[in-house]
Design a protein around this motif. Sequence first.
Motif, PDB file in Angstrom:
ATOM      1  N   ARG C 101       0.705  -1.113   0.302  1.00  0.00           N
ATOM      2  CA  ARG C 101      -0.164   0.119   0.123  1.00  0.00           C
ATOM      3  C   ARG C 101       1.379   1.715   0.402  1.00  0.00           C
ATOM      4  N   ILE C 102       1.959   1.340   0.834  1.00  0.00           N
ATOM      5  CA  ILE C 102       2.969   2.424   0.984  1.00  0.00           C
ATOM      6  C   ILE C 102       3.308   2.418   0.161  1.00  0.00           C
ATOM      7  N   LYS C 103       3.659   1.281  -1.273  1.00  0.00           N
ATOM      8  CA  LYS C 103       4.488   1.433  -2.409  1.00  0.00           C
ATOM      9  C   LYS C 103       3.344   2.542  -3.167  1.00  0.00           C
ATOM     10  N   GLY C 104       2.051   2.462  -3.400  1.00  0.00           N
ATOM     11  CA  GLY C 104       0.750   2.765  -3.855  1.00  0.00           C
ATOM     12  C   GLY C 104       0.956   1.779  -4.933  1.00  0.00           C
ATOM     13  N   GLU C 105       0.667   0.726  -4.285  1.00  0.00           N
ATOM     14  CA  GLU C 105       0.514  -1.137  -5.643  1.00  0.00           C
ATOM     15  C   GLU C 105      -1.690  -0.358  -6.036  1.00  0.00           C
ATOM     16  N   GLY C 106      -1.967  -1.158  -7.036  1.00  0.00           N
ATOM     17  CA  GLY C 106      -3.446  -1.013  -7.095  1.00  0.00           C
ATOM     18  C   GLY C 106      -4.094  -1.944  -6.238  1.00  0.00           C
ATOM     19  N   LYS C 107      -5.356  -1.541  -5.853  1.00  0.00           N
ATOM     20  CA  LYS C 107      -5.950  -2.720  -4.758  1.00  0.00           C
ATOM     21  C   LYS C 107      -5.855  -4.950  -4.972  1.00  0.00           C
ATOM     22  N   ALA C 108      -6.364  -4.734  -6.365  1.00  0.00           N
ATOM     23  CA  ALA C 108      -6.249  -5.697  -6.967  1.00  0.00           C
ATOM     24  C   ALA C 108      -4.965  -6.863  -6.894  1.00  0.00           C
ATOM     25  N   ALA C 109      -3.629  -6.026  -7.171  1.00  0.00           N
ATOM     26  CA  ALA C 109      -2.582  -6.246  -7.568  1.00  0.00           C
ATOM     27  C   ALA C 109      -2.178  -6.580  -5.334  1.00  0.00           C
ATOM     28  N   ILE C 110      -2.067  -5.633  -4.738  1.00  0.00           N
ATOM     29  CA  ILE C 110      -2.291  -6.171  -3.389  1.00  0.00           C
ATOM     30  C   ILE C 110      -2.426  -7.808  -2.976  1.00  0.00           C
ATOM     31  N   SER C 111      -4.263  -7.654  -3.468  1.00  0.00           N
ATOM     32  CA  SER C 111      -5.334  -8.863  -2.742  1.00  0.00           C
ATOM     33  C   SER C 111      -4.067 -10.190  -3.052  1.00  0.00           C
ATOM     34  N   ALA C 112      -4.332 -10.101  -4.823  1.00  0.00           N
ATOM     35  CA  ALA C 112      -3.665 -10.888  -4.909  1.00  0.00           C
ATOM     36  C   ALA C 112      -1.784 -11.383  -4.044  1.00  0.00           C
ATOM     37  N   ARG C 113      -1.230 -10.393  -4.141  1.00  0.00           N
ATOM     38  CA  ARG C 113      -0.270 -10.609  -3.974  1.00  0.00           C
ATOM     39  C   ARG C 113      -0.439 -11.539  -1.754  1.00  0.00           C
ATOM     40  N   VAL C 114      -1.390 -10.848  -1.617  1.00  0.00           N
ATOM     41  CA  VAL C 114      -1.386 -11.319   0.269  1.00  0.00           C
ATOM     42  C   VAL C 114      -2.030 -12.749  -0.233  1.00  0.00           C
ATOM     43  N   GLY C 115      -3.088 -12.651  -1.374  1.00  0.00           N
ATOM     44  CA  GLY C 115      -3.093 -14.046  -1.053  1.00  0.00           C
ATOM     45  C   GLY C 115      -2.366 -15.213  -1.129  1.00  0.00           C
ATOM     46  N   GLU C 116      -1.905 -14.493  -1.318  1.00  0.00           N
ATOM     47  CA  GLU C 116       0.208 -15.716  -2.232  1.00  0.00           C
ATOM     48  C   GLU C 116       0.354 -16.058  -0.471  1.00  0.00           C
ATOM     49  N   MET C 117       1.126 -14.570   0.203  1.00  0.00           N
ATOM     50  CA  MET C 117       1.368 -14.965   0.901  1.00  0.00           C
ATOM     51  C   MET C 117       1.163 -15.719   2.186  1.00  0.00           C
ATOM     52  N   ARG C 141       4.081 -15.561  11.838  1.00  0.00           N
ATOM     53  CA  ARG C 141       4.000 -15.890  10.387  1.00  0.00           C
ATOM     54  C   ARG C 141       3.406 -15.183  10.100  1.00  0.00           C
ATOM     55  N   VAL C 142       2.372 -14.407  10.090  1.00  0.00           N
ATOM     56  CA  VAL C 142       1.802 -13.481   9.372  1.00  0.00           C
ATOM     57  C   VAL C 142       2.349 -11.888   9.204  1.00  0.00           C
ATOM     58  N   ALA C 143       3.922 -12.212  10.415  1.00  0.00           N
ATOM     59  CA  ALA C 143       4.935 -11.280  10.629  1.00  0.00           C
ATOM     60  C   ALA C 143       5.647 -11.238   9.504  1.00  0.00           C
ATOM     61  N   LEU C 144       6.240 -12.728   9.170  1.00  0.00           N
ATOM     62  CA  LEU C 144       6.846 -13.183   8.127  1.00  0.00           C
ATOM     63  C   LEU C 144       6.243 -12.647   6.718  1.00  0.00           C
ATOM     64  N   ALA C 145       5.082 -12.858   6.536  1.00  0.00           N
ATOM     65  CA  ALA C 145       4.331 -13.127   5.218  1.00  0.00           C
ATOM     66  C   ALA C 145       4.518 -11.757   5.038  1.00  0.00           C
ATOM     67  N   ARG C 146       4.409 -10.326   6.216  1.00  0.00           N
ATOM     68  CA  ARG C 146       3.894  -9.202   5.605  1.00  0.00           C
ATOM     69  C   ARG C 146       5.460  -8.346   5.142  1.00  0.00           C
ATOM     70  N   ALA C 147       6.750  -9.148   5.956  1.00  0.00           N
ATOM     71  CA  ALA C 147       8.066  -8.500   5.325  1.00  0.00           C
ATOM     72  C   ALA C 147       8.220  -9.543   4.756  1.00  0.00           C
ATOM     73  N   LEU C 148       7.284 -10.797   3.663  1.00  0.00           N
ATOM     74  CA  LEU C 148       8.170 -10.793   2.567  1.00  0.00           C
ATOM     75  C   LEU C 148       6.948 -10.645   1.410  1.00  0.00           C
ATOM     76  N   ALA C 149       6.250 -10.148   1.765  1.00  0.00           N
ATOM     77  CA  ALA C 149       5.203  -8.940   0.707  1.00  0.00           C
ATOM     78  C   ALA C 149       5.644  -7.931   0.001  1.00  0.00           C
ATOM     79  N   ILE C 150       6.566  -7.802   0.385  1.00  0.00           N
ATOM     80  CA  ILE C 150       6.999  -6.105  -0.620  1.00  0.00           C
ATOM     81  C   ILE C 150       8.527  -6.523  -1.427  1.00  0.00           C
ATOM     82  N   ARG C 151       8.530  -8.188  -1.620  1.00  0.00           N
ATOM     83  CA  ARG C 151       9.518  -8.895  -2.778  1.00  0.00           C
ATOM     84  C   ARG C 151      11.319  -8.080  -1.666  1.00  0.00           C
ATOM     85  N   PRO C 152      11.447  -8.210  -0.581  1.00  0.00           N
ATOM     86  CA  PRO C 152      12.438  -7.883  -0.159  1.00  0.00           C
ATOM     87  C   PRO C 152      13.887  -8.014  -1.031  1.00  0.00           C
ATOM     88  N   GLN C 153      15.010  -7.390  -1.166  1.00  0.00           N
ATOM     89  CA  GLN C 153      16.747  -7.794  -0.969  1.00  0.00           C
ATOM     90  C   GLN C 153      16.612  -9.202   0.030  1.00  0.00           C
TER      91      GLN C 153
END
Lengths: 294, 262, 352
Positions: C101-117, C141-153
């Motif tokens: 959300r901070i990055k400004g991605e669209g709702k659909a993209a966010i939703s898909a990625r969250v589901g993936e995580m 586990r949620v914290a892990l998902a949250r950290a990984l959702a942004i595709r960090p380096q």
Amino acid sequence: MTTSVASLPAAFKPRQVLSWLGVAPFFLFATLFLILPTLNIVLGAFRNAEGQVTLENLGKLLAPSIRSAFWISIELSLLTAVLGCLFGFLIAAAITLGGLPRPLRNAILTFSGVASNFAGVPLAFAFIATLGRLGFVTMLLRHWFGINLYGAGFNIVSFLGLALTYLYFQIPLMVLIITPALEGLRREWREAAESLGASGFQYWRLVALPVLWPSLLGTLALLFANAFGAVATAIALTGSSLSIAPIVLFAQIRGDVLNDPHLGYAIAFAMILLTAIANAIYILLRMRAERWVK
Amino acid sequence: MTERRLWSWLAVALGGLYFLLPLVGMFDFSMRMQRDGYSFEAYRVVLADPQFQQTFGYSVVLALLTIALGILIVVPTAYFVRLRFPGLRPIVEFLTLLPLVIPPIVIVFGYIRIYNTSSALPLTGSWWGTNLLLLFGYATLSLPYMYRSVDTGLRTIDIGSLTEAAQSLGAGWARILAVVILPNVFVSVLSGAFLTFAIVIGEYVFAALLNVGSFGPYMVWMGGNRAYEPSALAVVAFAITWACMGLIQLFTRFSKFSTVRR
Amino acid sequence: MAFLDILHLEKSFGAQRVVKDFNLNIEKGEFISFLGPSGCGKTTVLRMVAGFETPTSGAICIDGRDVSGLAANRRNIGMVFQAYALFPNLTVEQNIGFGLRIKGEGKAAISARVGEMLELVGLPKLGERYPFQLSGGQQQRVALARALAIRPQVLLLDEPLSALDAKIRTSLREEIRRIQRELGITTIFVTHDQEEALSMSDRVVVMHQGIADQVGTPFEIYNRPATRFVAQFVGTLNLLDARLLDAAAGRVGLGDIPVALNRELPGRAGDRLSLALRPETVVLGRKDEGSVVLSGHIAEVHFLGSVIRIRVAVAGQFVSLDTFNQPDTPPPSVGTPVEVSISDRDLLVLAA
């Protein structure tokens, strides 16, 4: 020794009765000096001189003078509650999150504890001595800066002056209540938000303020109730020149005006209603806030 | 980081200005009674005034009696609720918070209606009755603070074990409360006591509406009739409030050391 | 140049040097653990990589870029905290989607990625819940998902399992490793629990008083500890006082008993040193040649279930050894004279 031990079980039964006796004084006291008087007022608001149930007392509240008294009270309480919340929040934020030395925080909290109790007559005198016609700050502004406060129309004996005085105990109350809430904002939340790309402003908008808003709103309600019931400060500062609801009630009770006890009941009832609602809002919101931050 | 600190200092400085100016003003004004420069003239006049001595003394006695009454009512209640009737806790806590919800002016109005000369308990009819009523009224006003202090204190000691130990040694309830419990929550009781003292000393509404000559009404009368003395009175009142709070802090810090040693 | 380079990192708080000349090169996709006791500086190094602390000197480079001067919210790093740090006012889904959300991605993209995580961490049905409605393990586990959702380096974990129950710790530990392998993400894991570090990592950095004492695979760390601290901190260890008798021939004296280590040793005759050996390398009884055999008697027997820990008094000192429980054979009794065999290669020589 064996006799006392053996007799203990038997002594348990009268002990139970004795325990009830231990809390009885409190309930007697509360009933006589808290519940009954309040009930008397609440019920009396709906009874006329013959003892019949009626709404005409409440009708008297609609008289223009009474309505305006309540209106002024509500305005005053709302104004001092909002300003008290705002300034109190800024000060509390400064001492908890502002990177200031710890002893300063403790000193300010201690001072807030004292200042929140420094209401009533002495406070009014202090403000008269400071911002009255010959007050310290009034003179200072005239001699040092050439500003003539009273020439410009300012008067401490006014709505604004009273509001300014009320803030002296409203702001510290806010500081005392909101500081624990601010300290409950865990450092990791901010860091987690940062690691996810958020700026400081975004963290506040998306996480910190939403977490705080039940406490903020709740304390606003509390400050409202606090200001609404205050009367000694007002009397000492403005005499009876400013008709706020408690002063009208005061005059009714003292019989300064045409003594109509039923009007008094109505005013008192309306006051209880307003403060009770405000306090209920405070308690509900506080429970909500505590639920989130387990 | 330093920018944040700048704003914080600014907020604290402005706040400090707002809160210190009235104190300074009050003190300054009180010193100006003599036209030529500073003096303690106002204080001298006030302290020598027999009316001051009488009303102030009266309020002090009243405050002490309120404290005693408060302890007698609150300590056993808090104790028994904690020990025997945990179910009663919510009710008792609600009752102790009522004086904060219901404006004091409404409470005293209720007193006047119920305890006037034409009722079963005509307290307002006599000097003794009125003062008794005032005493109970003040005990009511200080109830929230007294109860909260004592309850917090009781929470830190194991009253269950202490009670059983005392009982096994043959003590009855009164003795347990007076000799075992009270000394251990002494500091908390003191906190409540000092708060009560500060509240009662300057209280106005109850005293004025019940026509009692205590310190509060005296101050208001002075405010309407004198110029400089009221500020001196305000300084006195403020000093007392500070002293009470300061003593609370002192005693709480003192007790921390004693519990650690234990 | 590796994927993540930490060069000459130093951190002092006032007069206290908390991290001293820390150097490390981490390859892409590696799982590295920082292992050490409280106060050794491991968390400080992690926080400097994350950007929450500024190094006093030194540099941190990710994928060739020097990020030392970059603010924490510009580094694209995923961080998991010990105290979970989930935002209490947001649902699980909103928490996970926060960075996007901070990055400004669209709702659909966010939703898909969250589901993936949510699928990735095994919590597909809990999207609508609030953190206070979840258990500790679920929150982490949620914290892990949250950290990984942004595709960090880089993924950084600061003692993520310390606040959890033992059982959950073990299962979550395996999950974290599985996810990390699946995503191939470079990871730094800080812990004081050696079992975690040894079982999960490609390499372990053992830290002590601000310095990296040793960097190596779990096998290396355990079997060939470079310093006394590493030897003592990782696993249980026997430490015996000895004297160097002959440096060239590699003979030491254990009390009166000469022991041949059959390798050249540093130092001079008469030097005091410590012999370190793991309990599992000591064998009860006389073994084949090439072994050092010592005689003594059994001082203590501790029946731990599958393992029996026996303390043998030998050459005036004590040696702990572990044997497996044999259902038909009761453990030996105290006082029994025994011999113990140790392979000379298993005897590590450390400075005294």
